[in-house]
Enzyme design. Structure first.
Site, PDB file in Angstrom:
ATOM      1  N   LYS A   1      18.310  21.908  74.274  1.00  0.00           N
ATOM      2  CA  LYS A   1      19.042  22.279  73.050  1.00  0.00           C
ATOM      3  C   LYS A   1      18.213  21.831  71.850  1.00  0.00           C
ATOM      4  O   LYS A   1      17.895  20.644  71.700  1.00  0.00           O
ATOM      5  CB  LYS A   1      20.407  21.600  73.076  1.00  0.00           C
ATOM      6  CG  LYS A   1      21.427  22.202  72.153  1.00  0.00           C
ATOM      7  CD  LYS A   1      22.778  21.586  72.444  1.00  0.00           C
ATOM      8  CE  LYS A   1      23.834  22.068  71.501  1.00  0.00           C
ATOM      9  NZ  LYS A   1      25.028  21.222  71.565  1.00  0.00           N
TER      10      LYS A   1
HETATM   11  C1  E4P Z   1      28.114  22.419  70.956  1.00  0.00           C
HETATM   12  O1  E4P Z   1      27.108  22.919  71.361  1.00  0.00           O
HETATM   13  C2  E4P Z   1      28.262  21.925  69.568  1.00  0.00           C
HETATM   14  O2  E4P Z   1      27.422  20.837  69.357  1.00  0.00           O
HETATM   15  C3  E4P Z   1      29.712  21.565  69.339  1.00  0.00           C
HETATM   16  O3  E4P Z   1      30.509  22.660  69.751  1.00  0.00           O
HETATM   17  C4  E4P Z   1      30.026  21.167  67.909  1.00  0.00           C
HETATM   18  O4  E4P Z   1      31.430  21.032  67.792  1.00  0.00           O
HETATM   19  P1  E4P Z   1      32.130  20.320  66.531  1.00  0.00           P
HETATM   20  O5  E4P Z   1      31.865  21.147  65.330  1.00  0.00           O
HETATM   21  O6  E4P Z   1      33.573  20.274  66.903  1.00  0.00           O
HETATM   22  O7  E4P Z   1      31.515  18.949  66.423  1.00  0.00           O
END
Ligand code: E4P
Length: 218
Positions: A87
């Site tokens: 990622k």
């Molecule tokens: C996933 O890949 C993201 O990092 C996550 O969904 C972010 O979510 P949030 O905006 O609730 O922190």
């Protein structure tokens, strides 16, 4: 549409896996910290544990923000398990690294995507997935689901292979809207996935069926 769970909590990952609807996992440094996992070695061990629970892709986020650092960290993470996806943040050095990983056949998830322009760039670099943050766009009074729609439309026109992983999903309605908007995957907390189960008429209907059945058996 596939379901990923958006957590580093092993119990929640197992619970979603046992439900039989889990296709993968996403994590980020904040979710790791929330699960009490800190320190590079502990985080690495935790990724291995997560990757052994699910068959599908597990996103492991790099901390480095320079090209050489992202490449070194990403290649290391990708070697931890066959289903690890690297990622990478939507930054200039990240796009360069995604292009590098793509050339080496390493799967990537381009994260922190907030615009259709960013989505085009990530697709051009060869990202496997992009993560537009629906909830965080809504939080600033823009249209998170509208962003998914726009990206899905332009990816279809341009025939990009990159998959849209709707992230920052806050409720069950978001999941339904993301599916309609053309997301390939939604990554959600466990309570949001379980929120899909809920309807008061289901509860009322079941209670009545059981009540009537038991009358017959009284
Ligand atoms: C996933 O890949 C993201 O990092 C996550 O969904 C972010 O979510 P949030 O905006 O609730 O922190």
């Amino acid at each position: 549409m596939r379901f990923f769970i958006d957590t580093a909590d092993l119990d929640q990952i197992k619970e979603a896996h046992d439900l039989g609807v889990l296709d993968g996992v996403t994590t980020n440094p904040s979710l790791m910290a929330k699960a009490g996992i800190t320190g590079a070695k502990n985080i690495e061990d935790h990724y291995k544990k997560i990757a052994s629970i699910v068959e599908g892709d597990v996103s492991a986020e790099v901390i480095a923000t320079d090209y050489a650092g992202i490449v070194a960290e990403g290649e290391y993470l990708a070697d931890l398990a066959p289903n690890i996806v690297v990622k990478v943040p939507m930054i200039r050095e990240g796009i360069k690294a995604i292009s590098h990983f793509s050339g080496k056949g390493i799967k990537t998830n381009c994260t922190l995507v907030f615009s259709a322009g960013q989505a085009i760039l990530a697709a051009k670099a060869g990202a496997t997935y992009i993560s537009p943050f629906v909830g965080r766009v809504d939080d600033i009074n823009w249209d998170g689901i509208g962003l998914i729609e726009e990206i899905a439309e332009l990816y279809a026109i341009q025939m990009y292979d990159t998959e849209i992983l709707a992230a920052s999903i806050r409720n069950a309605r978001h999941i339904v809207q993301a599916a309609k908007a053309g997301a390939d995957i939604a990554t959600c907390p466990l309570h949001t996935i379980l929120g899909l189960l809920k309807h008061p008429l289901t509860d009322i209907g079941l209670a009545k069926f059981l009540e009537d059945y038991n009358k017959g058996n009284a």
